[in-house]
Design a protein around this motif. Structure first.
Motif, PDB file in Angstrom:
ATOM      1  N   ILE A  57       4.042  60.666 -44.166  1.00 41.68           N
ATOM      2  CA  ILE A  57       2.182  60.225 -44.448  1.00 41.68           C
ATOM      3  C   ILE A  57       1.802  59.741 -42.815  1.00 41.68           C
ATOM      4  CG2 ILE A  57       0.870  58.363 -45.706  1.00 41.68           C
ATOM      5  CD1 ILE A  57       2.853  58.411 -47.802  1.00 41.68           C
ATOM      6  N   SER A  60      -3.522  56.360 -40.597  1.00 42.78           N
ATOM      7  CA  SER A  60      -3.653  55.607 -39.783  1.00 42.78           C
ATOM      8  C   SER A  60      -5.159  55.278 -38.640  1.00 42.78           C
ATOM      9  CB  SER A  60      -2.991  55.864 -38.050  1.00 42.78           C
ATOM     10  OG  SER A  60      -3.089  55.172 -36.587  1.00 42.78           O
ATOM     11  N   ARG A  64      -6.672  49.540 -35.722  1.00 42.36           N
ATOM     12  CA  ARG A  64      -5.857  49.181 -37.218  1.00 42.36           C
ATOM     13  C   ARG A  64      -5.054  48.164 -36.828  1.00 42.36           C
ATOM     14  NH1 ARG A  64      -1.464  52.519 -40.449  1.00 42.36           N
ATOM     15  NH2 ARG A  64      -2.187  51.762 -42.069  1.00 42.36           N
ATOM     16  N   GLY A  88       6.131  57.378 -34.316  1.00 33.94           N
ATOM     17  CA  GLY A  88       5.634  57.260 -35.266  1.00 33.94           C
ATOM     18  C   GLY A  88       3.501  56.884 -35.117  1.00 33.94           C
ATOM     19  N   GLU A  94      -2.804  54.720 -32.369  1.00 32.66           N
ATOM     20  CA  GLU A  94      -2.621  53.363 -32.144  1.00 32.66           C
ATOM     21  C   GLU A  94      -2.861  54.161 -30.067  1.00 32.66           C
ATOM     22  OE1 GLU A  94       0.821  52.202 -34.263  1.00 32.66           O
ATOM     23  OE2 GLU A  94       1.767  53.105 -33.007  1.00 32.66           O
ATOM     24  N   ASP A 115       5.669  61.916 -32.695  1.00 29.87           N
ATOM     25  CA  ASP A 115       6.025  61.533 -33.804  1.00 29.87           C
ATOM     26  C   ASP A 115       6.535  62.528 -34.541  1.00 29.87           C
ATOM     27  OD1 ASP A 115       3.689  60.619 -36.585  1.00 29.87           O
ATOM     28  OD2 ASP A 115       4.922  62.085 -36.999  1.00 29.87           O
ATOM     29  N   ARG A 120       0.785  66.236 -36.576  1.00 27.33           N
ATOM     30  CA  ARG A 120      -0.225  65.260 -36.378  1.00 27.33           C
ATOM     31  C   ARG A 120       0.309  65.273 -34.432  1.00 27.33           C
ATOM     32  NH1 ARG A 120       2.687  62.666 -40.681  1.00 27.33           N
ATOM     33  NH2 ARG A 120       1.766  63.557 -42.400  1.00 27.33           N
ATOM     34  N   ASN A 169      12.078  62.625 -33.455  1.00 28.23           N
ATOM     35  CA  ASN A 169      12.638  62.198 -34.172  1.00 28.23           C
ATOM     36  C   ASN A 169      12.934  60.878 -34.215  1.00 28.23           C
ATOM     37  OD1 ASN A 169      14.125  60.316 -36.558  1.00 28.23           O
ATOM     38  ND2 ASN A 169      14.163  62.645 -37.578  1.00 28.23           N
ATOM     39  N   ILE A 170      13.181  59.652 -34.248  1.00 25.12           N
ATOM     40  CA  ILE A 170      13.262  58.455 -33.515  1.00 25.12           C
ATOM     41  C   ILE A 170      14.380  58.364 -33.409  1.00 25.12           C
ATOM     42  CG2 ILE A 170      12.548  56.578 -35.229  1.00 25.12           C
ATOM     43  CD1 ILE A 170      13.008  56.633 -31.461  1.00 25.12           C
ATOM     44  N   ARG A 187       4.512  50.465 -35.760  1.00 26.58           N
ATOM     45  CA  ARG A 187       4.271  50.102 -36.460  1.00 26.58           C
ATOM     46  C   ARG A 187       4.456  51.375 -37.918  1.00 26.58           C
ATOM     47  NH1 ARG A 187      -1.668  47.836 -35.267  1.00 26.58           N
ATOM     48  NH2 ARG A 187      -1.513  49.876 -34.649  1.00 26.58           N
ATOM     49  N   ARG A 188       4.772  50.711 -38.944  1.00 20.81           N
ATOM     50  CA  ARG A 188       4.938  51.352 -40.611  1.00 20.81           C
ATOM     51  C   ARG A 188       5.847  52.364 -40.573  1.00 20.81           C
ATOM     52  NH1 ARG A 188      -0.065  49.501 -39.207  1.00 20.81           N
ATOM     53  NH2 ARG A 188      -0.667  47.286 -40.778  1.00 20.81           N
TER      54      ARG A 188
HETATM   55  C1  LIG Z   1       2.189  55.881 -41.517  1.00 22.79           C
HETATM   56  S1  LIG Z   1       1.578  56.432 -40.349  1.00 22.79           S
HETATM   57  C2  LIG Z   1       2.297  55.054 -39.293  1.00 22.79           C
HETATM   58  C3  LIG Z   1       0.937  55.362 -38.238  1.00 22.79           C
HETATM   59  C4  LIG Z   1       0.802  54.314 -37.356  1.00 22.79           C
HETATM   60  N1  LIG Z   1       2.109  53.993 -36.070  1.00 22.79           N
HETATM   61  C5  LIG Z   1      -0.117  52.795 -37.552  1.00 22.79           C
HETATM   62  O1  LIG Z   1       0.428  52.341 -37.734  1.00 22.79           O
HETATM   63  O2  LIG Z   1      -1.084  53.121 -37.589  1.00 22.79           O
HETATM   64  C6  LIG Z   1       3.792  56.682 -39.927  1.00 22.79           C
HETATM   65  C7  LIG Z   1       4.257  57.435 -39.240  1.00 22.79           C
HETATM   66  O3  LIG Z   1       5.036  57.429 -38.944  1.00 22.79           O
HETATM   67  C8  LIG Z   1       5.778  59.103 -38.721  1.00 22.79           C
HETATM   68  N2  LIG Z   1       7.441  58.980 -38.935  1.00 22.79           N
HETATM   69  C9  LIG Z   1       8.354  58.962 -40.418  1.00 22.79           C
HETATM   70  N3  LIG Z   1       9.300  59.096 -39.645  1.00 22.79           N
HETATM   71  C10 LIG Z   1       9.485  59.051 -38.543  1.00 22.79           C
HETATM   72  C11 LIG Z   1      11.052  59.308 -37.334  1.00 22.79           C
HETATM   73  N4  LIG Z   1      11.602  59.333 -38.154  1.00 22.79           N
HETATM   74  N5  LIG Z   1      11.062  59.730 -36.451  1.00 22.79           N
HETATM   75  C12 LIG Z   1       9.644  59.544 -35.563  1.00 22.79           C
HETATM   76  N6  LIG Z   1       8.183  59.498 -36.850  1.00 22.79           N
HETATM   77  C13 LIG Z   1       8.417  59.322 -38.083  1.00 22.79           C
HETATM   78  C14 LIG Z   1       5.417  59.993 -39.438  1.00 22.79           C
HETATM   79  O4  LIG Z   1       5.160  61.302 -40.070  1.00 22.79           O
HETATM   80  C15 LIG Z   1       3.932  59.014 -39.466  1.00 22.79           C
HETATM   81  O5  LIG Z   1       2.703  59.989 -38.523  1.00 22.79           O
END
Ligand SMILES: C[S@@+](CC[C@H](N)C(=O)[O-])C[C@H]1O[C@@H](n2cnc3c(N)ncnc32)[C@H](O)[C@@H]1O
Length: 384
Positions: A57, A60, A64, A88, A94, A115, A120, A169-170, A187-188
């Protein structure tokens, strides 16, 4: 094995590989949707992409958690040069918000956004957004930071300077090897990870001593306080690396001072949290209640996240049905009314949107976004 079970097992494998967590309802919807495709004909890498594109998801928007950006300004003042990572980063909202404030503070900076979601990152590089992503900015801010092309708002080139993006991927991002940062946004994102401790260790190794980590407003992960301390009294979103902490060492999950004080919990939670919403604002929860609330609110949160996803994909009619039933189920949750108002706004049901935002304000008048949405609706009302 039947088709559905085959898809489920392949999907679960991809999720495990990328250390992603997905709520059951979304997983089942995804499986149902793709079960019409002959699964054996999809090559592994395409299937992996399909899972990642569909099950992450990316909700963003610019600035924010406004308060976090305000506080960051005072941190940025403290030295002339900053290396920043956004994990992410979704579509770059952001990263560009940070670029805007860093530029305004006249500091030197580099910001890298990563991300796991390929599409995205492409959109982040492009830097053009629907109104949805800038919905809380004033007309003045929109004009200052964006150029309008047809129905899109594109970030001005000057804010793209010193920013870069990578699909990564982190959990296993080799591009970050040997890199060091002064600030890491995450964040999130923790909510999607199945191993918070491992990612925390990765972040610690990527951070310089005295580096900062920024989490979402209202996010609470006890593991973080083994390695980080809260910087400001009135927000738990900005954390500083504790000096001399060994990455694998445990300090017993001690929460920071502010979280030990019940009054603080109420303030932080009621003002900013999207995790815990008290229907009795006068009641001061104890720490144990706070944790129980997090657990209790999980289903509610999952339902809200599904709605966020639908909104992001412009499925307004579908999301409206869902939010209406949620409003019946949780009539005292201000977030339900806030989202209901947003959807009604998108569906041009302005009167209803006003009613809903009034309810959201009645239930929680501290939520900054509720006020922003109210102002937006008033602005539209004046224009009509
Ligand atoms: C809800 S969004 C948050 C976006 C922004 N950080 C904010 O708080 O507005 C979460 C994002 O984390 C990414 N994400 C999820 N797991 C991840 C991972 N293991 N490594 C990098 N990105 C990841 C998703 O693809 C998504 O775009």
């Amino acid at each position: 094995m039947d088709t559905v079970s085959k898809i489920k097992s392949r999907t679960v494998e991809v999720l495990k590989k990328h250390r992603m967590k997905v709520e059951e309802e979304r997983l089942n919807r995804f499986i149902e949707r793709i079960s019409i495709i002959p699964i054996d004909e999809i090559p592994e890498e395409h299937f992996e992409l399909l899972v990642i594109e569909n099950l992450t998801i990316g909700e963003s928007y610019f600035f924010r958690d406004k308060k976090t950006f305000e506080k960051l300004k005072s941190i940025l003042k403290s030295k002339p040069k900053w290396n920043i990572l956004s994990i992410g980063c979704s579509k770059g909202e952001e990263v560009y918000s940070t670029s805007i404030i860093a530029k305004e503070m006249s500091v030197e900076y580099n910001i890298l956004g990563i991300d796991v979601n390929h599409q995205r990152i492409e959109e982040a590089i492009n830097g053009c957004y629907r109104f949805w992503s800038i919905r809380f900015l004033s007309e003045h801010e929109i004009e200052k930071y964006f150029v309008k092309y047809e129905d899109k708002y594109c970030i001005k080139d000057e804010y793209k300077e010193n920013t870069s993006f990578k699909v990564c991927n982190i959990g296993n991002c080799s591009a970050l090897m040997n890199m060091k940062f002064d600030i890491i946004f995450i964040r999130r994102v923790f909510i999607y990870l199945d191993n918070v401790e491992k990612v925390l260790n990765i972040i610690l190794n990527l951070l310089n001593d005295d580096g900062y980590s920024v989490i979402g407003s209202g996010e609470y992960f006890p593991e973080i306080y083994n390695y980080f301390e809260q910087v400001f009294d009135d927000t738990s979103a900005i954390l500083r690396k504790i000096k001399h902490v060994k990455t694998k060492e445990k300090k017993g999950n001690l929460p920071p001072e502010s979280i030990k004080k019940p009054e603080k919990i109420l303030k932080d939670v009621d003002k900013n949290s999207s995790k815990i919403i008290s229907s009795e604002p006068q009641k001061i929860p104890k720490i144990s209640e706070k944790i129980t609330n997090i657990v209790k609110s999980q289903n509610f949160e999952e339902e809200l996240r599904l709605i966020e996803h639908m909104i992001e994909n412009k499925l307004y009619d579908e999301s409206y049905k869902k939010i209406e039933s949620l409003a019946k189920k949780y009539p005292t949750e201000h977030l339900v009314w806030k989202y209901k108002s947003l959807i009604e706004y998108e569906l041009s049901m302005f009167e209803k949107a006003f009613d809903s935002i009034k309810k959201a304000m009645f239930l929680n008048h501290y939520d900054e976004e509720v006020w922003q949405l109210k102002h937006l609706l008033e602005r539209l009302g004046r224009k009509k």
